[in-house]
Structures are given as C-alpha cells and as structure tokens.
Design a protein around this motif. Sequence first.
Motif, PDB file in Angstrom:
ATOM      1  N   ASN A  58       5.757   8.089  10.911  1.00 41.82           N
ATOM      2  CA  ASN A  58       4.440   6.892  11.568  1.00 41.82           C
ATOM      3  C   ASN A  58       5.092   5.653  11.179  1.00 41.82           C
ATOM      4  OD1 ASN A  58       2.170   8.850  11.702  1.00 41.82           O
ATOM      5  ND2 ASN A  58       2.999   9.543   9.871  1.00 41.82           N
ATOM      6  N   TYR A  59       6.042   5.297  10.704  1.00 40.02           N
ATOM      7  CA  TYR A  59       6.387   3.429  10.217  1.00 40.02           C
ATOM      8  C   TYR A  59       5.847   3.315  12.518  1.00 40.02           C
ATOM      9  CZ  TYR A  59       8.190  -0.715   9.369  1.00 40.02           C
ATOM     10  OH  TYR A  59       8.850  -2.072   8.968  1.00 40.02           O
ATOM     11  N   ALA A  60       5.405   1.784  12.078  1.00 40.02           N
ATOM     12  CA  ALA A  60       5.827   0.905  13.114  1.00 40.02           C
ATOM     13  C   ALA A  60       5.877  -0.410  12.137  1.00 40.02           C
ATOM     14  CB  ALA A  60       4.457   1.201  14.050  1.00 40.02           C
ATOM     15  N   GLU A  61       6.389  -1.716  12.816  1.00 43.70           N
ATOM     16  CA  GLU A  61       5.887  -2.718  12.836  1.00 43.70           C
ATOM     17  C   GLU A  61       4.895  -3.334  12.594  1.00 43.70           C
ATOM     18  OE1 GLU A  61       9.172  -3.982  12.421  1.00 43.70           O
ATOM     19  OE2 GLU A  61       9.211  -6.104  11.892  1.00 43.70           O
ATOM     20  N   THR A  62       3.966  -3.524  11.383  1.00 43.71           N
ATOM     21  CA  THR A  62       2.558  -3.636  11.360  1.00 43.71           C
ATOM     22  C   THR A  62       3.064  -5.067  10.589  1.00 43.71           C
ATOM     23  OG1 THR A  62       2.857  -2.832   8.939  1.00 43.71           O
ATOM     24  CG2 THR A  62       2.058  -1.230  10.898  1.00 43.71           C
ATOM     25  N   SER A  63       1.921  -6.009  10.418  1.00 41.09           N
ATOM     26  CA  SER A  63       1.156  -7.354   9.169  1.00 41.09           C
ATOM     27  C   SER A  63       0.433  -7.028   8.504  1.00 41.09           C
ATOM     28  CB  SER A  63       1.328  -8.339  10.546  1.00 41.09           C
ATOM     29  OG  SER A  63       0.372  -8.382  11.288  1.00 41.09           O
ATOM     30  N   GLY A  64       0.609  -7.678   7.628  1.00 43.70           N
ATOM     31  CA  GLY A  64      -0.296  -8.071   6.690  1.00 43.70           C
ATOM     32  C   GLY A  64      -1.300  -7.096   5.793  1.00 43.70           C
ATOM     33  N   ARG A  65      -2.598  -7.068   6.203  1.00 40.93           N
ATOM     34  CA  ARG A  65      -2.956  -6.125   5.479  1.00 40.93           C
ATOM     35  C   ARG A  65      -2.804  -4.551   6.578  1.00 40.93           C
ATOM     36  NH1 ARG A  65      -7.274  -6.217   2.241  1.00 40.93           N
ATOM     37  NH2 ARG A  65      -8.810  -4.390   2.048  1.00 40.93           N
ATOM     38  N   GLU A  66      -2.185  -4.624   7.539  1.00 40.29           N
ATOM     39  CA  GLU A  66      -1.958  -3.224   7.949  1.00 40.29           C
ATOM     40  C   GLU A  66      -0.465  -2.416   6.730  1.00 40.29           C
ATOM     41  OE1 GLU A  66      -5.263  -3.041  10.008  1.00 40.29           O
ATOM     42  OE2 GLU A  66      -3.547  -1.717  10.370  1.00 40.29           O
ATOM     43  N   THR A  67       0.365  -3.126   7.149  1.00 36.92           N
ATOM     44  CA  THR A  67       1.311  -3.110   5.943  1.00 36.92           C
ATOM     45  C   THR A  67       1.037  -2.309   4.163  1.00 36.92           C
ATOM     46  OG1 THR A  67       2.638  -4.964   7.130  1.00 36.92           O
ATOM     47  CG2 THR A  67       4.183  -3.697   5.179  1.00 36.92           C
TER      48      THR A  67
ATOM     49  N   ILE B  89       4.310  -8.697  -1.149  1.00 38.38           N
ATOM     50  CA  ILE B  89       4.622 -10.210  -1.002  1.00 38.38           C
ATOM     51  C   ILE B  89       4.068 -11.254   0.274  1.00 38.38           C
ATOM     52  CG2 ILE B  89       6.344 -11.681  -1.573  1.00 38.38           C
ATOM     53  CD1 ILE B  89       7.748 -10.349  -3.254  1.00 38.38           C
ATOM     54  N   GLU B  90       3.791 -11.463   0.381  1.00 39.02           N
ATOM     55  CA  GLU B  90       3.079 -12.023   1.564  1.00 39.02           C
ATOM     56  C   GLU B  90       3.809 -13.442   2.004  1.00 39.02           C
ATOM     57  OE1 GLU B  90      -0.436 -12.405   1.069  1.00 39.02           O
ATOM     58  OE2 GLU B  90      -1.014 -11.010   2.126  1.00 39.02           O
ATOM     59  N   ALA B  91       4.173 -13.441   3.706  1.00 36.79           N
ATOM     60  CA  ALA B  91       4.459 -15.300   4.262  1.00 36.79           C
ATOM     61  C   ALA B  91       3.979 -16.068   3.790  1.00 36.79           C
ATOM     62  CB  ALA B  91       4.872 -15.041   5.357  1.00 36.79           C
TER      63      ALA B  91
ATOM     64  N   THR C 262       5.563  -9.263   6.130  1.00 40.22           N
ATOM     65  CA  THR C 262       4.723  -8.614   4.247  1.00 40.22           C
ATOM     66  C   THR C 262       5.703  -7.857   3.660  1.00 40.22           C
ATOM     67  OG1 THR C 262       2.351  -8.877   4.963  1.00 40.22           O
ATOM     68  CG2 THR C 262       3.098  -8.048   2.929  1.00 40.22           C
ATOM     69  N   VAL C 263       5.439  -7.625   2.686  1.00 39.35           N
ATOM     70  CA  VAL C 263       6.319  -6.519   1.671  1.00 39.35           C
ATOM     71  C   VAL C 263       5.980  -5.951   1.068  1.00 39.35           C
ATOM     72  CG1 VAL C 263       8.086  -8.310   0.795  1.00 39.35           C
ATOM     73  CG2 VAL C 263       8.565  -5.524   1.362  1.00 39.35           C
TER      74      VAL C 263
ATOM     75  N   VAL D 274      12.109  -5.895  -3.851  1.00 32.94           N
ATOM     76  CA  VAL D 274      11.175  -6.544  -2.506  1.00 32.94           C
ATOM     77  C   VAL D 274      11.125  -8.306  -2.318  1.00 32.94           C
ATOM     78  CG1 VAL D 274       9.982  -4.550  -1.578  1.00 32.94           C
ATOM     79  CG2 VAL D 274       9.340  -6.421  -3.210  1.00 32.94           C
ATOM     80  N   GLY D 275      11.533  -8.652  -1.620  1.00 31.18           N
ATOM     81  CA  GLY D 275      11.254 -10.576  -1.417  1.00 31.18           C
ATOM     82  C   GLY D 275      11.320 -10.876  -0.080  1.00 31.18           C
ATOM     83  N   PHE D 276      11.198 -12.113  -0.472  1.00 30.44           N
ATOM     84  CA  PHE D 276      11.939 -12.849   1.574  1.00 30.44           C
ATOM     85  C   PHE D 276      13.216 -12.935   1.281  1.00 30.44           C
ATOM     86  CE2 PHE D 276       8.038 -12.959   4.380  1.00 30.44           C
ATOM     87  CZ  PHE D 276       7.305 -12.194   3.420  1.00 30.44           C
ATOM     88  N   SER D 277      13.780 -13.713   2.517  1.00 29.76           N
ATOM     89  CA  SER D 277      15.146 -13.535   3.256  1.00 29.76           C
ATOM     90  C   SER D 277      14.951 -15.548   2.709  1.00 29.76           C
ATOM     91  CB  SER D 277      16.276 -12.553   3.945  1.00 29.76           C
ATOM     92  OG  SER D 277      15.380 -13.740   5.237  1.00 29.76           O
ATOM     93  N   SER D 278      15.838 -15.757   2.486  1.00 31.15           N
ATOM     94  CA  SER D 278      16.357 -17.399   2.706  1.00 31.15           C
ATOM     95  C   SER D 278      15.890 -17.453   3.946  1.00 31.15           C
ATOM     96  CB  SER D 278      17.751 -17.302   2.292  1.00 31.15           C
ATOM     97  OG  SER D 278      18.777 -16.845   3.425  1.00 31.15           O
ATOM     98  N   GLU D 279      15.785 -17.393   5.614  1.00 25.49           N
ATOM     99  CA  GLU D 279      15.669 -16.923   7.002  1.00 25.49           C
ATOM    100  C   GLU D 279      13.683 -16.870   7.206  1.00 25.49           C
ATOM    101  OE1 GLU D 279      18.219 -14.316   7.511  1.00 25.49           O
ATOM    102  OE2 GLU D 279      19.284 -16.212   6.441  1.00 25.49           O
ATOM    103  N   GLY D 280      13.544 -16.312   5.689  1.00 24.55           N
ATOM    104  CA  GLY D 280      11.986 -16.646   5.722  1.00 24.55           C
ATOM    105  C   GLY D 280      11.501 -14.927   6.489  1.00 24.55           C
ATOM    106  N   ALA D 281      12.525 -13.642   6.489  1.00 23.33           N
ATOM    107  CA  ALA D 281      11.775 -12.674   6.750  1.00 23.33           C
ATOM    108  C   ALA D 281      11.065 -11.428   5.524  1.00 23.33           C
ATOM    109  CB  ALA D 281      13.153 -11.881   7.289  1.00 23.33           C
TER     110      ALA D 281
END
Lengths: 193, 254
Positions: free
Chosen positions: B182-191, B215-217, B47-48, B141-148
């Motif tokens: 405080n940055y940590a690799e988060t996902s979804g709602r945590e981000t 923007i979500e996967a 997510t971003v 922001v967005g998703f790269s062509s590799e899906g990240a």
Amino acid sequence: MDFLAGIRGQDFVMLCSDTSAVHSIVTMKQDEDKLVPIDSHKVFAISGEAGDRVNFTEYIAANVRLYSYRNGIDMSTKAVANLTRQELATALRKSPYHTNLLIAGWDAHTGPSLYWCDYLATMHSQNICGNGYGSYFVLSLFDKMWKKDLSQDEALEMMKKGIQEVKARLVTAPPRYIVKVIDKDGTRVVAEV
Amino acid sequence: PGKKTQTMSYDRAITVFSPDGHLFQVEYALEAVRKGSLAVGVRGSDTVVLGVEKKAVAKLQLSQTVRKIARIDEHICLAFAGLTADARVLINRARTEAQSHRLTLDEPASVEHMTKYIAGVQQKYTQSGGVRPFGISMLIVGFSSEGAPVLYQTDPSGTFSSWKGSAIGRNSKTVREYLEKNYAETSGRETIKLAVKALTEVVEGTSSNIELAVIEAGGKGPRFLSDDEVTDILKEVDEEKGAAPAGGNGGQVA
C-alpha cells in the motif's frame, strides 16, 4: 579592552557588552556580539583571550544542550554557573581558560539570576556586576542607582548612563555597545548604543 | 605451595563465526528485536512519521515514563524495538555524538551521519571482547541537508539502510508487507495516516495504544502528537476504511 555589565531586575536580567573585537592595535570587527546564548533563557557575557572565549562558551553550551536531551529538562542557571566555575577551576592548574564572564539567566521557579565569574574560577551571585576597565566607572554608578524590583525601563536607563560614563571617562572606550534582556520570554536585544 | 588465582579475561570474543558462516549471537539478538513492541516508520514527500505500539503498562506504573520515541537532537528522533535498557545506552551515545559533532564542526549532524554512527557502535559490539551485541533495531528519522525527509533503519549486526517505509518488532513482517502493498508517495497528513493504517494492521487503534512523532518540512523539528491529535487521526482513518468497502467482494457473478 572588553566592557561587560549586568543588572538584575525584578523579573529579568539586563546585560551589556561592547562590540569591538580587537587584536593588538587593530579593530578586527565592530559588530562582535559578546552576549552569547547558552540556551533559550541563559546568556554568557564573556571577555578575554579570543580563542578561549569562543572555545569555552561552545564547550559549555554543548554540554548544557546534551544535559537537556538526556534529562528532558533544561539545566537551571545556578547549575550552569556552577558547571562553568567547575570547568574553569579544573583547567586552572593545567591549561587555564583566560576568560572573565557574567552568567545571566531566568528560571521559572527562581526568577532572574546573575553571576560574576573570573578566569581564576571565582564566582559570585550579584545584583550588579561588570568586567573590564569600563566596569570601574559603572559599578559605583550602579551601586547608587540600583534598587530592589527594578523595572526594565529603569534598568535600561541605568545601563545607558553607564555606557555614557565609560565613553566620557575611559581613554580607550569602545565606540559601540549592545544591550540584551533575559526574562520569561527568553532573550532579546533592547538597545544598540 | 603458592595458590594460583584465576583472573577472568575480558578479551575473549563472544560473537564468533559458526562453521557455516553465521554469527549466532547477532541472530539471537534479532530474535530479541522480534519480541519487542512494534515501531513503524513512513517517509512522505515532505513529511516523515514514526509510530510505535505503546506497551500496556501495569496499573500502578506511570505510562509517561515509558518512552519509545527519543529525541536525539533538535532535528533527529528515533524509535527502537528490542531490549529497552540496551536502547537507553545507544540513545545516550547518539545524543553525545550529536553534541560532539556540533561542537567540532559547528553544524548539526546529518541523519545519515547519526545512523552511520549508531550502526558503527552496534557493529563494534559484534567484534569486541567480553561484550554481546545490542538487542536493538532502530528507525531513525529527520530531514537531509538537501531538505528531503529520510528514514533509516539499523540492526544488531550493524547494517543500515534508507527506507521509504519500514517496521521493526512484534508482527513487523505483517506491517512491512502491508506497506509494500500500500505504499504511495504521500505528503503531510496523508503520510501520518499511512503510518497509522500500517500500525493498526496489528495494533488496536486507540490513543492509549499508539504514540506518533512527526517531522515536517520547515525545519521545526520533531513533534509528538497529543492524545487528542492521535484520536482524531484514528477517527479519520476509520472513516476512510468504512467509506471504501473492504476486499472488493461487491460484484457477484450471476
């Protein structure tokens, strides 16, 4: 020769095209979809010179998309039709696009619209229209069958009869056709004949 | 006697080097950015998120016409800090480039391409006659062509880079420091919550002060959170803050 037909109904527009892509005496493709989406609720039924068809459609579609990003709202079908005609007209005495097209769309405020446009930038808003040799056979048929507040089933019936007529009477009738409908829910295929 | 009229020439550069190698106009532009309202970007694993401080509108002004997060294409959006009118020009250029790219290459532009393009425009205005630099920094922001998920930042100088988390505008230093800690690799709602936590370090936590875009996967493109959704997230963040005692001053040395 490309066949295109359009019927405007009560709250929808129905479009039909043949699906052959021909170069000289060779059929290159039998599944060419000539009903090209411009946005979620608008379609071009476009025929004519191969390169011009694709180039012109993509050019209009890109500008229609840009408009919606810049203004936060989609262009109306009337606006798209007039933009298309304007582009054809400007190019006419420089480097003309050799394409004939039907422009169909559905707008929330004005309902279904159908426009006939030729390569000379003639434009008419019509209830029934067609392009190609096949259209000579279907227009008179549609004239007889069309009525106000046509339902989707009635329109599909008309379209199928029209296709039958083209197959029966046109010496070089294309073998396959695709029929699409545009209404408040967007665009979808309703028949492949 | 013939009168000699003076015509203005627009080929004189305004942004020129100082003796010690500074481009003062660019630095002054960065000052303008620092005065703009805050924008935060946070990247997660899938997510971003973009969060902006909603400037207080005048009583008779319609708040929905003051937009700080703009859609560039189906899959890219950006937030900016600095001169709003300058941003409008750059956003327009970006939108045009997005469609031009699609038309020429039959493919959506990547976030990186878009960033390079915007940064390129900003750089041009530091090296052209008769113009001043844009007083804008952007978070793209967005998703790269590799899906990240990806987050890029551009500056008035025309530099750009990719970030895991960044902030621009008023009090951005404080927010960036918070993110660094405080940055940590988060996902979804945590981000989204991380972005909100960073934002609310310096901005009041109400739905009328904060705007969020996610923007979500899954390729569905940017989603603007409604006021209710923003209020929900703020409540969750508040509850979490309340559950964990702040500062760690629980244990007393006897």
